[in-house]
Design an enzyme around this catalytic site. Structure first.
Site, PDB file in Angstrom:
ATOM      1  N   ARG A 122       0.813  -1.230   0.000  1.00 15.26           N
ATOM      2  CA  ARG A 122       0.000   0.000   0.000  1.00 15.26           C
ATOM      3  C   ARG A 122       0.839   1.269   0.000  1.00 15.26           C
ATOM      4  O   ARG A 122       0.368   2.339   0.375  1.00 15.26           O
ATOM      5  CB  ARG A 122      -0.990   0.015   1.170  1.00 15.26           C
ATOM      6  N   LYS A 144       2.970  11.395 -11.278  1.00 17.48           N
ATOM      7  CA  LYS A 144       2.100  10.560 -12.102  1.00 17.48           C
ATOM      8  C   LYS A 144       2.821   9.249 -12.417  1.00 17.48           C
ATOM      9  O   LYS A 144       3.923   9.259 -12.971  1.00 17.48           O
ATOM     10  CB  LYS A 144       1.735  11.264 -13.402  1.00 17.48           C
ATOM     11  N   GLU A 186       8.989  18.025 -25.013  1.00 12.76           N
ATOM     12  CA  GLU A 186       8.441  18.481 -23.733  1.00 12.76           C
ATOM     13  C   GLU A 186       9.019  19.842 -23.348  1.00 12.76           C
ATOM     14  O   GLU A 186       8.339  20.665 -22.743  1.00 12.76           O
ATOM     15  CB  GLU A 186       8.724  17.451 -22.639  1.00 12.76           C
ATOM     16  N   LYS A 253       7.516  22.718 -14.355  1.00 13.98           N
ATOM     17  CA  LYS A 253       6.750  21.547 -13.895  1.00 13.98           C
ATOM     18  C   LYS A 253       6.496  21.633 -12.391  1.00 13.98           C
ATOM     19  O   LYS A 253       5.381  21.380 -11.919  1.00 13.98           O
ATOM     20  CB  LYS A 253       7.512  20.264 -14.238  1.00 13.98           C
ATOM     21  N   GLU A 263      -4.229  17.265 -10.630  1.00 17.52           N
ATOM     22  CA  GLU A 263      -4.880  17.655 -11.874  1.00 17.52           C
ATOM     23  C   GLU A 263      -6.362  17.989 -11.695  1.00 17.52           C
ATOM     24  O   GLU A 263      -7.216  17.564 -12.459  1.00 17.52           O
ATOM     25  CB  GLU A 263      -4.717  16.556 -12.942  1.00 17.52           C
ATOM     26  N   ARG A 267      -3.111  21.877 -13.574  1.00 18.08           N
ATOM     27  CA  ARG A 267      -2.148  20.881 -14.045  1.00 18.08           C
ATOM     28  C   ARG A 267      -2.526  20.303 -15.411  1.00 18.08           C
ATOM     29  O   ARG A 267      -1.665  19.786 -16.129  1.00 18.08           O
ATOM     30  CB  ARG A 267      -2.004  19.760 -13.013  1.00 18.08           C
ATOM     31  N   ASN A 271      -0.796  18.738 -20.289  1.00 16.67           N
ATOM     32  CA  ASN A 271      -1.184  17.769 -21.319  1.00 16.67           C
ATOM     33  C   ASN A 271      -1.196  18.381 -22.720  1.00 16.67           C
ATOM     34  O   ASN A 271      -1.689  17.747 -23.661  1.00 16.67           O
ATOM     35  CB  ASN A 271      -2.576  17.200 -21.002  1.00 16.67           C
ATOM     36  N   HIS A 274      -0.687  16.287 -25.795  1.00 16.25           N
ATOM     37  CA  HIS A 274      -0.804  14.891 -25.392  1.00 16.25           C
ATOM     38  C   HIS A 274      -2.125  14.250 -25.800  1.00 16.25           C
ATOM     39  O   HIS A 274      -2.220  13.021 -25.872  1.00 16.25           O
ATOM     40  CB  HIS A 274      -0.635  14.762 -23.876  1.00 16.25           C
ATOM     41  N   HIS A 278      -1.287  10.978 -27.494  1.00 12.02           N
ATOM     42  CA  HIS A 278      -1.560   9.663 -26.908  1.00 12.02           C
ATOM     43  C   HIS A 278      -2.305   8.760 -27.886  1.00 12.02           C
ATOM     44  O   HIS A 278      -2.062   7.549 -27.941  1.00 12.02           O
ATOM     45  CB  HIS A 278      -2.357   9.808 -25.614  1.00 12.02           C
ATOM     46  N   HIS A 291       7.256   8.741 -27.432  1.00 16.44           N
ATOM     47  CA  HIS A 291       6.299   9.619 -26.765  1.00 16.44           C
ATOM     48  C   HIS A 291       6.511  11.084 -27.154  1.00 16.44           C
ATOM     49  O   HIS A 291       5.563  11.789 -27.504  1.00 16.44           O
ATOM     50  CB  HIS A 291       6.417   9.461 -25.242  1.00 16.44           C
TER      51      HIS A 291
END
Length: 386
Positions: A122, A144, A186, A253, A263, A267, A271, A274, A278, A291
């Protein structure tokens, strides 16, 4: 260049430490965090052959008990099956809740290791040691973590902030050129969404497609980027463009994540590029397009969508696209990619809200907005032009 950037969060703030040669200080830096003695270092074969033994030696010298696990390289291995193998290694080495997983590699290794750490017992400690430009400026920062689903990128994951992000720019000297260029996507993204001065600095550089053009000759020896006291392009005191790229991107960042950890609002601007990016990745099976290359394509599309909606000018999108081309990145869709398949893939993107696809669109250099009011016909029109 020696920088320490703080990511300020309500529950667990942490530092992004940027310094040449800092890989050899990994153990000492982790020791100051008062972590448990057991460490599982996760890497891939390419990175481990260059830097694995140095990282392990540093950890052992600081008193840590270190085990390692090597995963295959590539986005197509970013799966639950790979995470299961990390769990198996954790069990074999009896990792307890005080233990730490260290990700030594690019964004794929960081995402999977972070997700494994978030879910093993956990949640255990997690440290990022990024070895690609893309991971240094983006993937390793912000917490993330996750893996891909066959139908979509990063659909399975968790927020798990690292205890430390340790960036040693010297490791970039072994980074393949294509991977360096992918990271530049990026960097350009931060210029468009947040930092107009960074955008201007990138525009002023004659070339962005290889690291050697971003570092003064005085800093480049036969072993690569290797100087604790960088000089400016003119050979006098100051910072190189590479220094600025790392510090300004990481600061951008950190600023955004500190304001919106999970997010809920701001935030989402990270993206940019993206959404369509994606879709391109998933439709090409995570094997054809890196990517960063997909993000570059997505930024070109998003910029043109913003033009079609009257949100920013054709001149601004041309400036953006010129930077993307200068970094040696693609601006066209991969041949044979079906436009309707992209439209369909957008509907299962994790950023969809109430059935509507959310796009990050620029309004000026350094400023973007998030909207779900993008007609499908506009998306089709733009994609057909690519």
């Amino acid at each position: 260049m020696v920088s320490a950037i703080k990511v300020n969060l309500p529950q667990q703030s942490y530092d992004i430490a940027i310094a040449p040669g800092s890989l050899d200080q990994l153990g000492d830096r982790m020791a100051t965090l008062k972590l448990g003695k057991k460490v599982l270092l996760v890497s891939n074969p390419n990175v481990f052959q260059f830097y694995g033994e140095r990282a392990i030696a540093s950890l052992k010298a600081a008193g840590f008990e270190v085990a390692s696990y090597i995963l295959p390289d590539g986005e197509n291995y970013k799966t639950l099956e790979s995470v299961q193998k990390i769990y198996d290694a954790a069990l074999e080495n009896r990792l307890e809740r005080s233990a730490t997983m260290v990700a030594l590699g690019g964004g794929v290794i960081g995402d999977m290791t972070g997700f494994a750490a978030a879910t093993w017992l956990r949640g255990i400690n997690f440290v990022q040691v990024p070895t690609t430009l893309l991971a240094m400026v983006d993937a390793a920062i912000g917490g993330k973590t996750g893996v891909n689903h066959p139908q979509g990128k990063n659909l399975i994951g968790a927020f798990n902030q690292p205890r430390l992000v340790l960036i040693d720019p010297e490791v970039l000297k072994t980074l393949p050129v294509r991977e360096f260029r992918a990271g530049m996507a990026e960097v350009i993204k931060y210029g468009v969404i947040w930092d107009a001065q960074l955008f201007d600095e990138l525009e002023a550089s004659q070339r962005l497609d290889e690291m050697e053009y971003l570092i003064p000759p005085a800093l480049l020896n036969k072993e690569g980027y290797n100087s604790p006291t960088p000089l400016s392009k003119g050979g006098e005191g100051g910072s190189s463009l590479m220094d600025s790229i790392l510090t300004r991107s990481c600061q951008a960042k950190a600023d955004v994540v500190s304001k919106d950890e999970k997010e809920a609002g701001l935030r989402a601007i990270l993206n940019y590029g993206h959404t369509i990016g994606h879709a391109v990745e998933s439709l090409t099976g995570y094997t054809q397009v890196l990517h960063g290359e997909a993000v570059a394509i997505g930024m070109v599309a998003a910029g043109q969508i913003a033009v079609e909606l009257g949100m920013w000018t054709q001149e601004e999108t041309q400036r953006q696209d010129a930077l993307i081309e200068k970094a040696g990145l693609p601006t066209q869709l991969p041949s044979g990619l079906d436009i309707e398949a992209i439209i369909e893939a957008l509907q299962i993107d994790k950023k969809v809200k109430a059935g509507k696809v959310r796009f990050v669109l620029p309004t000026q250099i350094g400023v973007v907005t998030v909207t779900d009011q993008v007609p499908a016909d506009i998306i089709r029109q733009v994609l057909r032009g690519m």
